[in-house]
Design a protein around this motif. Structure first.
Motif, PDB file in Angstrom:
ATOM      1  N   PRO A 138       0.818  -1.226   0.000  1.00 59.13           N
ATOM      2  CA  PRO A 138       0.000   0.000   0.000  1.00 59.13           C
ATOM      3  C   PRO A 138       0.847   1.271   0.000  1.00 59.13           C
ATOM      4  N   GLU A 139       2.001   1.231   0.633  1.00 56.33           N
ATOM      5  CA  GLU A 139       2.865   2.417   0.661  1.00 56.33           C
ATOM      6  C   GLU A 139       3.526   2.725  -0.677  1.00 56.33           C
ATOM      7  N   ASP A 140       3.355   1.849  -1.665  1.00 56.07           N
ATOM      8  CA  ASP A 140       3.831   2.142  -3.018  1.00 56.07           C
ATOM      9  C   ASP A 140       2.842   3.001  -3.794  1.00 56.07           C
ATOM     10  N   THR A 141       1.667   3.238  -3.225  1.00 56.38           N
ATOM     11  CA  THR A 141       0.658   4.074  -3.865  1.00 56.38           C
ATOM     12  C   THR A 141       1.201   5.476  -4.098  1.00 56.38           C
ATOM     13  N   ALA A 142       1.144   5.932  -5.358  1.00 55.70           N
ATOM     14  CA  ALA A 142       1.700   7.243  -5.715  1.00 55.70           C
ATOM     15  C   ALA A 142       1.454   7.485  -7.197  1.00 55.70           C
ATOM     16  N   VAL A 143       1.738   8.698  -7.614  1.00 49.31           N
ATOM     17  CA  VAL A 143       1.849   8.991  -9.040  1.00 49.31           C
ATOM     18  C   VAL A 143       3.298   8.743  -9.428  1.00 49.31           C
ATOM     19  N   TYR A 144       3.491   7.932 -10.441  1.00 44.02           N
ATOM     20  CA  TYR A 144       4.833   7.569 -10.882  1.00 44.02           C
ATOM     21  C   TYR A 144       5.195   8.355 -12.147  1.00 44.02           C
ATOM     22  N   TYR A 145       6.396   8.919 -12.128  1.00 47.32           N
ATOM     23  CA  TYR A 145       6.876   9.738 -13.229  1.00 47.32           C
ATOM     24  C   TYR A 145       8.129   9.140 -13.844  1.00 47.32           C
ATOM     25  N   CYS A 146       8.192   9.204 -15.150  1.00 47.22           N
ATOM     26  CA  CYS A 146       9.394   8.845 -15.888  1.00 47.22           C
ATOM     27  C   CYS A 146      10.222  10.111 -16.077  1.00 47.22           C
ATOM     28  N   ALA A 147      11.535   9.969 -16.028  1.00 48.72           N
ATOM     29  CA  ALA A 147      12.421  11.116 -16.167  1.00 48.72           C
ATOM     30  C   ALA A 147      13.628  10.762 -17.012  1.00 48.72           C
ATOM     31  N   ALA A 148      14.177  11.766 -17.673  1.00 54.04           N
ATOM     32  CA  ALA A 148      15.359  11.580 -18.518  1.00 54.04           C
ATOM     33  C   ALA A 148      16.295  12.770 -18.369  1.00 54.04           C
ATOM     34  N   ASP A 149      17.588  12.488 -18.441  1.00 52.07           N
ATOM     35  CA  ASP A 149      18.578  13.548 -18.358  1.00 52.07           C
ATOM     36  C   ASP A 149      19.858  13.095 -19.044  1.00 52.07           C
ATOM     37  N   PRO A 150      20.552  13.991 -19.730  1.00 51.86           N
ATOM     38  CA  PRO A 150      21.803  13.595 -20.393  1.00 51.86           C
ATOM     39  C   PRO A 150      22.984  13.457 -19.439  1.00 51.86           C
ATOM     40  N   ARG A 151      22.833  13.911 -18.217  1.00 49.53           N
ATOM     41  CA  ARG A 151      23.913  13.833 -17.238  1.00 49.53           C
ATOM     42  C   ARG A 151      23.922  12.480 -16.523  1.00 49.53           C
ATOM     43  N   PRO A 152      24.947  12.205 -15.722  1.00 44.43           N
ATOM     44  CA  PRO A 152      25.060  10.901 -15.056  1.00 44.43           C
ATOM     45  C   PRO A 152      23.910  10.589 -14.110  1.00 44.43           C
ATOM     46  N   LEU A 153      23.805   9.324 -13.754  1.00 46.44           N
ATOM     47  CA  LEU A 153      22.717   8.852 -12.897  1.00 46.44           C
ATOM     48  C   LEU A 153      22.710   9.558 -11.545  1.00 46.44           C
ATOM     49  N   MET A 154      23.867   9.872 -11.011  1.00 42.85           N
ATOM     50  CA  MET A 154      23.905  10.515  -9.697  1.00 42.85           C
ATOM     51  C   MET A 154      23.232  11.886  -9.730  1.00 42.85           C
ATOM     52  N   VAL A 155      23.224  12.528 -10.890  1.00 46.73           N
ATOM     53  CA  VAL A 155      22.534  13.820 -11.025  1.00 46.73           C
ATOM     54  C   VAL A 155      21.029  13.591 -11.109  1.00 46.73           C
ATOM     55  N   LEU A 156      20.619  12.659 -11.951  1.00 39.18           N
ATOM     56  CA  LEU A 156      19.188  12.402 -12.117  1.00 39.18           C
ATOM     57  C   LEU A 156      18.551  11.957 -10.811  1.00 39.18           C
ATOM     58  N   ARG A 157      19.209  11.091 -10.061  1.00 36.72           N
ATOM     59  CA  ARG A 157      18.567  10.564  -8.852  1.00 36.72           C
ATOM     60  C   ARG A 157      18.406  11.630  -7.772  1.00 36.72           C
ATOM     61  N   SER A 158      19.093  12.754  -7.928  1.00 35.72           N
ATOM     62  CA  SER A 158      18.882  13.873  -7.004  1.00 35.72           C
ATOM     63  C   SER A 158      17.637  14.666  -7.358  1.00 35.72           C
TER      64      SER A 158
ATOM     65  N   TYR B 208      13.902  16.254 -18.299  1.00 34.03           N
ATOM     66  CA  TYR B 208      12.643  15.920 -18.959  1.00 34.03           C
ATOM     67  C   TYR B 208      11.805  15.019 -18.057  1.00 34.03           C
ATOM     68  N   TRP B 209      10.503  15.285 -18.052  1.00 34.16           N
ATOM     69  CA  TRP B 209       9.565  14.542 -17.217  1.00 34.16           C
ATOM     70  C   TRP B 209       8.340  14.154 -18.031  1.00 34.16           C
ATOM     71  N   GLY B 210       7.771  13.011 -17.686  1.00 34.64           N
ATOM     72  CA  GLY B 210       6.491  12.633 -18.240  1.00 34.64           C
ATOM     73  C   GLY B 210       5.379  13.234 -17.409  1.00 34.64           C
ATOM     74  N   GLN B 211       4.142  12.898 -17.793  1.00 29.88           N
ATOM     75  CA  GLN B 211       2.974  13.493 -17.121  1.00 29.88           C
ATOM     76  C   GLN B 211       2.549  12.709 -15.892  1.00 29.88           C
ATOM     77  N   GLY B 212       3.068  11.512 -15.739  1.00 32.22           N
ATOM     78  CA  GLY B 212       2.765  10.693 -14.567  1.00 32.22           C
ATOM     79  C   GLY B 212       1.640   9.703 -14.799  1.00 32.22           C
ATOM     80  N   THR B 213       1.687   8.620 -14.045  1.00 28.69           N
ATOM     81  CA  THR B 213       0.628   7.614 -14.085  1.00 28.69           C
ATOM     82  C   THR B 213       0.357   7.158 -12.657  1.00 28.69           C
ATOM     83  N   GLN B 214      -0.924   7.031 -12.314  1.00 31.60           N
ATOM     84  CA  GLN B 214      -1.319   6.722 -10.941  1.00 31.60           C
ATOM     85  C   GLN B 214      -1.225   5.224 -10.675  1.00 31.60           C
ATOM     86  N   VAL B 215      -0.602   4.886  -9.574  1.00 29.84           N
ATOM     87  CA  VAL B 215      -0.565   3.502  -9.077  1.00 29.84           C
ATOM     88  C   VAL B 215      -1.209   3.490  -7.700  1.00 29.84           C
TER      89      VAL B 215
END
Length: 124
Positions: free
Chosen positions: A88-108, A113-120
């Motif tokens: 149940p704690e996974d309930t949220a709006v989930y967003y996809c994201a993209a960035d040309p920089r390394p993963l450590m930057v994106l995870r911050s 770029y962002w998508g519009q989100g999808t509800q789970v």
């Protein structure tokens, strides 16, 4: 630039599975670090999973480690988030994201770029 469109959200019982898809408007392999984030009302958006530009490495939030898997299908220009053993704690709006920089930057959260989100929604 890249456009992101999520799909695959919905209502599932606890313990169930869902697979989210993020369709991209262009090839991302070798170009963009990809990631999934989620957000619930009143809380900040949080990192869930990420995939390096090469696809050689992944990263996960501790709360989903061992249950969620991020992957990319280069032929379909799609990034997936396989979610198993949902809680149940996974309930949220989930967003996809993209960035040309390394993963450590994106995870911050500094994704370009962002998508519009999808509800789970996970019911107990």
């Amino acid at each position: 630039q890249v456009r992101l469109v999520e799909s695959g959200g919905g209502l599932v019982q606890a313990g169930g599975s869902l697979r989210l898809s993020c369709a991209t408007s262009r090839r991302t392999s070798g170009i963009y670090t990809m990631g999934w984030f989620r957000q619930t009302p009143g809380k900040e958006r949080e990192f869930v999973a990420g995939l390096t530009r090469s696809g050689g490495s992944t990263a996960y939030a501790d709360s989903v480690l061992g249950r969620f898997t991020i992957s990319r299908d280069n032929a379909k220009n799609t990034v997936y988030l396989q979610m198993n053993s949902l809680k149940p704690e996974d309930t949220a709006v989930y967003y996809c994201a993209a960035d040309p920089r390394p993963l450590m930057v994106l995870r911050s959260g500094q994704a370009s770029y962002w998508g519009q989100g999808t509800q789970v929604t996970v019911s107990s």
